[in-house]
Motif scaffolding. Structure first.
Motif, PDB file in Angstrom:
ATOM      1  N   HIS A  30       0.855  -1.185   0.000  1.00  0.00           N
ATOM      2  CA  HIS A  30       0.000   0.000   0.000  1.00  0.00           C
ATOM      3  C   HIS A  30       0.891   1.234   0.000  1.00  0.00           C
ATOM      4  O   HIS A  30       1.947   1.246   0.647  1.00  0.00           O
ATOM      5  CB  HIS A  30      -0.909   0.038   1.227  1.00  0.00           C
ATOM      6  CG  HIS A  30      -1.994  -0.989   1.207  1.00  0.00           C
ATOM      7  ND1 HIS A  30      -2.059  -2.029   2.106  1.00  0.00           N
ATOM      8  CD2 HIS A  30      -3.054  -1.151   0.375  1.00  0.00           C
ATOM      9  CE1 HIS A  30      -3.116  -2.778   1.834  1.00  0.00           C
ATOM     10  NE2 HIS A  30      -3.733  -2.275   0.783  1.00  0.00           N
ATOM     11  N   THR A  31       0.475   2.271  -0.727  1.00  0.00           N
ATOM     12  CA  THR A  31       1.247   3.506  -0.748  1.00  0.00           C
ATOM     13  C   THR A  31       0.346   4.699  -0.444  1.00  0.00           C
ATOM     14  O   THR A  31      -0.858   4.686  -0.696  1.00  0.00           O
ATOM     15  CB  THR A  31       1.934   3.746  -2.113  1.00  0.00           C
ATOM     16  OG1 THR A  31       0.984   4.209  -3.071  1.00  0.00           O
ATOM     17  CG2 THR A  31       2.621   2.492  -2.616  1.00  0.00           C
ATOM     18  N   ALA A  32       0.967   5.745   0.079  1.00  0.00           N
ATOM     19  CA  ALA A  32       0.308   7.037   0.290  1.00  0.00           C
ATOM     20  C   ALA A  32       1.285   8.113  -0.171  1.00  0.00           C
ATOM     21  O   ALA A  32       2.477   7.860  -0.363  1.00  0.00           O
ATOM     22  CB  ALA A  32      -0.061   7.217   1.755  1.00  0.00           C
ATOM     23  N   GLY A  33       0.765   9.321  -0.341  1.00  0.00           N
ATOM     24  CA  GLY A  33       1.633  10.411  -0.790  1.00  0.00           C
ATOM     25  C   GLY A  33       1.553  10.609  -2.292  1.00  0.00           C
ATOM     26  O   GLY A  33       0.466  10.577  -2.874  1.00  0.00           O
TER      27      GLY A  33
ATOM     28  N   ASP B 255      -3.303  17.690   0.701  1.00  0.00           N
ATOM     29  CA  ASP B 255      -4.660  17.954   1.168  1.00  0.00           C
ATOM     30  C   ASP B 255      -5.721  17.110   0.466  1.00  0.00           C
ATOM     31  O   ASP B 255      -6.921  17.344   0.640  1.00  0.00           O
ATOM     32  CB  ASP B 255      -4.996  19.438   0.990  1.00  0.00           C
ATOM     33  CG  ASP B 255      -4.930  19.874  -0.470  1.00  0.00           C
ATOM     34  OD1 ASP B 255      -4.456  19.081  -1.311  1.00  0.00           O
ATOM     35  OD2 ASP B 255      -5.334  21.017  -0.764  1.00  0.00           O
ATOM     36  N   THR B 256      -5.294  16.138  -0.340  1.00  0.00           N
ATOM     37  CA  THR B 256      -6.238  15.291  -1.074  1.00  0.00           C
ATOM     38  C   THR B 256      -6.126  13.859  -0.593  1.00  0.00           C
ATOM     39  O   THR B 256      -5.032  13.276  -0.601  1.00  0.00           O
ATOM     40  CB  THR B 256      -5.966  15.351  -2.590  1.00  0.00           C
ATOM     41  OG1 THR B 256      -6.030  16.711  -3.020  1.00  0.00           O
ATOM     42  CG2 THR B 256      -7.000  14.543  -3.357  1.00  0.00           C
ATOM     43  N   TYR B 257      -7.249  13.293  -0.177  1.00  0.00           N
ATOM     44  CA  TYR B 257      -7.252  11.912   0.301  1.00  0.00           C
ATOM     45  C   TYR B 257      -7.065  10.951  -0.865  1.00  0.00           C
ATOM     46  O   TYR B 257      -7.706  11.074  -1.906  1.00  0.00           O
ATOM     47  CB  TYR B 257      -8.572  11.597   1.002  1.00  0.00           C
ATOM     48  CG  TYR B 257      -8.730  10.139   1.368  1.00  0.00           C
ATOM     49  CD1 TYR B 257      -8.052   9.601   2.461  1.00  0.00           C
ATOM     50  CD2 TYR B 257      -9.527   9.293   0.614  1.00  0.00           C
ATOM     51  CE1 TYR B 257      -8.184   8.267   2.796  1.00  0.00           C
ATOM     52  CE2 TYR B 257      -9.668   7.952   0.941  1.00  0.00           C
ATOM     53  CZ  TYR B 257      -8.991   7.444   2.038  1.00  0.00           C
ATOM     54  OH  TYR B 257      -9.120   6.114   2.351  1.00  0.00           O
ATOM     55  N   GLY B 258      -6.177   9.998  -0.689  1.00  0.00           N
ATOM     56  CA  GLY B 258      -5.991   8.985  -1.722  1.00  0.00           C
ATOM     57  C   GLY B 258      -4.886   8.026  -1.334  1.00  0.00           C
ATOM     58  O   GLY B 258      -4.109   8.271  -0.406  1.00  0.00           O
ATOM     59  N   GLY B 259      -4.807   6.941  -2.036  1.00  0.00           N
ATOM     60  CA  GLY B 259      -3.773   5.945  -1.795  1.00  0.00           C
ATOM     61  C   GLY B 259      -3.831   4.903  -2.877  1.00  0.00           C
ATOM     62  O   GLY B 259      -4.739   4.891  -3.714  1.00  0.00           O
ATOM     63  N   ALA B 260      -2.853   4.020  -2.880  1.00  0.00           N
ATOM     64  CA  ALA B 260      -2.773   3.032  -3.945  1.00  0.00           C
ATOM     65  C   ALA B 260      -2.394   1.679  -3.368  1.00  0.00           C
ATOM     66  O   ALA B 260      -1.954   1.562  -2.220  1.00  0.00           O
ATOM     67  CB  ALA B 260      -1.756   3.472  -4.999  1.00  0.00           C
ATOM     68  N   PHE B 261      -2.568   0.645  -4.194  1.00  0.00           N
ATOM     69  CA  PHE B 261      -2.250  -0.709  -3.760  1.00  0.00           C
ATOM     70  C   PHE B 261      -1.673  -1.503  -4.911  1.00  0.00           C
ATOM     71  O   PHE B 261      -1.947  -1.239  -6.088  1.00  0.00           O
ATOM     72  CB  PHE B 261      -3.490  -1.415  -3.190  1.00  0.00           C
ATOM     73  CG  PHE B 261      -4.623  -1.603  -4.193  1.00  0.00           C
ATOM     74  CD1 PHE B 261      -4.662  -2.717  -5.026  1.00  0.00           C
ATOM     75  CD2 PHE B 261      -5.645  -0.679  -4.285  1.00  0.00           C
ATOM     76  CE1 PHE B 261      -5.694  -2.909  -5.932  1.00  0.00           C
ATOM     77  CE2 PHE B 261      -6.694  -0.858  -5.191  1.00  0.00           C
ATOM     78  CZ  PHE B 261      -6.716  -1.973  -6.020  1.00  0.00           C
ATOM     79  N   LEU B 262      -0.867  -2.475  -4.566  1.00  0.00           N
ATOM     80  CA  LEU B 262      -0.325  -3.445  -5.515  1.00  0.00           C
ATOM     81  C   LEU B 262      -0.268  -4.781  -4.790  1.00  0.00           C
ATOM     82  O   LEU B 262       0.472  -4.936  -3.819  1.00  0.00           O
ATOM     83  CB  LEU B 262       1.057  -3.020  -6.012  1.00  0.00           C
ATOM     84  CG  LEU B 262       1.642  -3.799  -7.206  1.00  0.00           C
ATOM     85  CD1 LEU B 262       2.620  -2.930  -7.993  1.00  0.00           C
ATOM     86  CD2 LEU B 262       2.362  -5.070  -6.763  1.00  0.00           C
ATOM     87  N   TYR B 263      -1.094  -5.739  -5.247  1.00  0.00           N
ATOM     88  CA  TYR B 263      -1.195  -7.039  -4.599  1.00  0.00           C
ATOM     89  C   TYR B 263      -0.698  -8.128  -5.546  1.00  0.00           C
ATOM     90  O   TYR B 263      -1.145  -8.203  -6.697  1.00  0.00           O
ATOM     91  CB  TYR B 263      -2.657  -7.366  -4.229  1.00  0.00           C
ATOM     92  CG  TYR B 263      -3.341  -6.347  -3.361  1.00  0.00           C
ATOM     93  CD1 TYR B 263      -2.641  -5.526  -2.478  1.00  0.00           C
ATOM     94  CD2 TYR B 263      -4.740  -6.222  -3.399  1.00  0.00           C
ATOM     95  CE1 TYR B 263      -3.300  -4.612  -1.680  1.00  0.00           C
ATOM     96  CE2 TYR B 263      -5.412  -5.307  -2.596  1.00  0.00           C
ATOM     97  CZ  TYR B 263      -4.689  -4.500  -1.744  1.00  0.00           C
ATOM     98  OH  TYR B 263      -5.350  -3.594  -0.952  1.00  0.00           O
TER      99      TYR B 263
END
Length: 565
Positions: free
Chosen positions: A243-246, A252-260
């Motif tokens: 999981h990543t953030a940033g 100021d924007t909510y979001g994130g990513a994933f790689l499974y």
């Protein structure tokens, strides 16, 4: 010809009677149906149950990351392993990484809060899990009608829900019946359970009619965009969860990513953008494409001839809105004659990025209440036993611990990271305070004049792609000669308000290229709606700043046909 005109000319509709009608063949709807049949078998009783699924088959419209907590599935079907449930890849490692534009920082695993540990969970294709659940339901005697979209709620003389009607088939773009016209049918029930997923078309109507969200925080949503890739075995780590953030999101924007890393040398990767973002120039699709260019991510996808590593291949694409408000935004889930389950209500745990276990659990709780009511001879009343059982369940405890998770992100990534770490890691979810939100997502959008335009790089066709080529691999299809299911309350608003004030955000927030501003012959603007591209994500219904767009059900069977998603 209006709907009423069609009924007057071709009606009345055929009606079928059931004890329980379930709208939506996802994990919540199928768990409801399975549990009802199990309870009947255990007590030697009979109960008739039907599931309506708007996709061409169960699982066709299902899109999720997905990491699945099997707790609720084990309660529903204890021998799921022996029965061949497609939970094949256990999670072997978790990583939470904060990205800068070129660098990264991984949080040591011993500092990860419990909500980010996935021990005992599985990386799955939720679509495949749903197909398997449908098989289990049919073996128990549940009737499943794929390709039939519930388009209308039916009410009795006392105002209670008495069932639903499926949409008419064979209506032309001009609204007139064609040679292939078929009148929809009515399905009547003692109780109707709505399990349509996030921002369900009928669920939204029920929440408004019965004022189910009065006194609740406005629901908030995220848009999840996902791709499925086949990668070189040398870079495949079965069971690894990243999981990543940033970056590329602003603070100021909510979001994130994933790689499974799932089975068969495949990885699922995706990007979640909170739909309460403020800059109308932001494109969730383009943010996802940019994210893939980060060194930490592109390493899995790019080839390296010197090491004998082949380039990865993208084989799937899709998008779906998810509920993110949690417990504070959860509406009342029961009303005369029916109930909301799963993401139609908003049970997803955004801190764990998981909703399938909540969907299954709420389906089971609702099924118990409906079964008891039917067996006692009741019908069309309020199933109060369902929310009462939820309040006493482990799911309520889980969601209560995560109740502030999304709200902290309105104060920025840094504050959210610190406070969620405090609440989840230090306090272990025993939180003495509660945060509230006061606006729906669309209200956060600022005028374009107050925001800085975002220039996104052009796709390279290797790591990054355009929307039309992406929609192509989602296997999306709608009958061309049908009315657009993306409707406008006022056809003048997109140009006169959305384009003039907000720079036409619908052309950017849609992940399927449905909305496009084009020039008329006299150089004036108009909004072109490419409804055939729609992947049923519901983002337009949520984010349109004027709430002028209303998503309605197209003909049954239309939309995406996801494979292994």
């Amino acid at each position: 010809m209006t709907h009423d005109d069609i009924l007057a000319k071709f009606g009345p509709r055929e009606a079928m009677e059931y004890d329980v009608v379930v709208v939506g063949g996802g994990p919540a709807g199928l768990a409801t149906a399975i549990k009802l049949k199990q309870l009947a078998a255990d007590s030697g009783k009979e109960i008739s149950v039907v599931v309506l699924e708007k996709g061409s088959e169960p699982g066709a419209h299902i899109l999720s990351g997905a990491i699945m907590d099997p707790r609720a599935l084990t309660e529903l079907i204890p021998d799921w392993k022996a029965k061949g449930a497609p939970l094949n890849q256990p999670v072997t490692d978790d990583a939470m990484v904060f990205l800068g534009e070129t660098g990264s920082l991984r949080t040591p695993n011993f500092l990860l809060p419990p909500c980010l540990h996935n021990d005992g969970c599985y990386i799955v294709s939720l679509g495949n899990v749903v197909k398997w659940l449908a098989q289990q339901a049919e073996e128990l005697g549940v009737e499943i009608f794929p390709g039939f979209a519930a388009a209308e709620i039916l009410y009795g003389d006392n105002g209670a829900v008495k069932g639903v009607a499926t949409g008419n088939m064979g209506i032309g773009k001009d609204g007139e019946p064609t040679d292939s016209f078929q009148l929809g049918m009515e399905l009547h029930a003692k109780y109707t359970v709505f399990a349509e997923g996030a921002r369900g078309n009928l669920g939204r109507q029920l929440i408004g009619k019965f004022k189910l969200d009065d006194g609740k925080d406005p629901q908030t949503y995220g848009l999840g965009i996902k791709e499925l890739w086949e990668i070189d075995p040398k870079r495949h780590q079965p069971g690894f969860v990243l999981h990543t953030a940033g970056w590329p999101m602003k603070n100021d924007t909510y979001g994130g990513a994933f790689l499974y890393h799932t089975e068969n040398n495949q990885v699922t990767m995706g990007f979640i953008t909170g739909l309460d973002y403020s800059n109308p120039y932001l494109s969730p699709f383009e943010e996802f494409q940019r994210w893939k260019t980060h060194p930490n991510i592109r390493w899995y996808l790019e080839g390296d001839e010197s090491k004998g590593i082949k380039p990865a291949k993208r084989v799937g694409y899709g998008a779906r809105a998810i509920t993110a408000g949690g417990l504070m935004s959860l509406p009342k889930t029961v009303f005369p004659g029916g109930a909301l389950v799963g993401c139609d209500a908003g049970y997803l745990n955004v801190s764990r990025i998981k909703g399938s276990h909540a969907a299954i659990k709420t389906g089971m709780l609702c099924a118990q209440a409906a079964f008891d009511a039917v067996m006692s001879g009741r019908q069309h009343d309020v199933l109060d036993a369902y929310p009462e059982a939820f309040d006493k369940s482990w799911l309520h405890d889980e969601l209560n611990k995560a109740r502030n998770f999304k709200a902290w992100f309105k104060k920025g990534l840094t504050v959210a990271t610190v406070m969620n770490g405090l609440e989840q890691f230090v306090l272990r979810g025993h939180i003495p305070w509660t945060l509230h939100r006061h606006q729906p997502d669309h209200a956060y959008l600022k005028p374009a004049a107050d925001c800085k335009p975002i220039v996104y790089p052009k796709p390279d066709g290797k790591l990054t792609f355009d929307r039309l080529s992406s929609v192509f691999i989602s296997n999306t299809n709608h009958a061309e000669d049908q009315p657009a299911h993306l409707t406008l309350k006022d056809a003048s608003v997109p140009v006169n308000v959305n384009l003039a004030k907000y720079a036409g955000p619908e052309s950017r927030y849609c992940p399927a290229g449905v909305y496009e501003f084009v020039k008329n012959a006299d150089n004036t603007d108009r909004l072109q709606i490419n409804a055939q591209n729609c992947v049923h994500c519901k983002t337009c219904d949520i984010k349109d700043p004027t709430q002028n767009i209303v998503w309605v059900t197209p003909e049954g069977g239309g939309g995406p046909n996801y494979v292994n998603m």
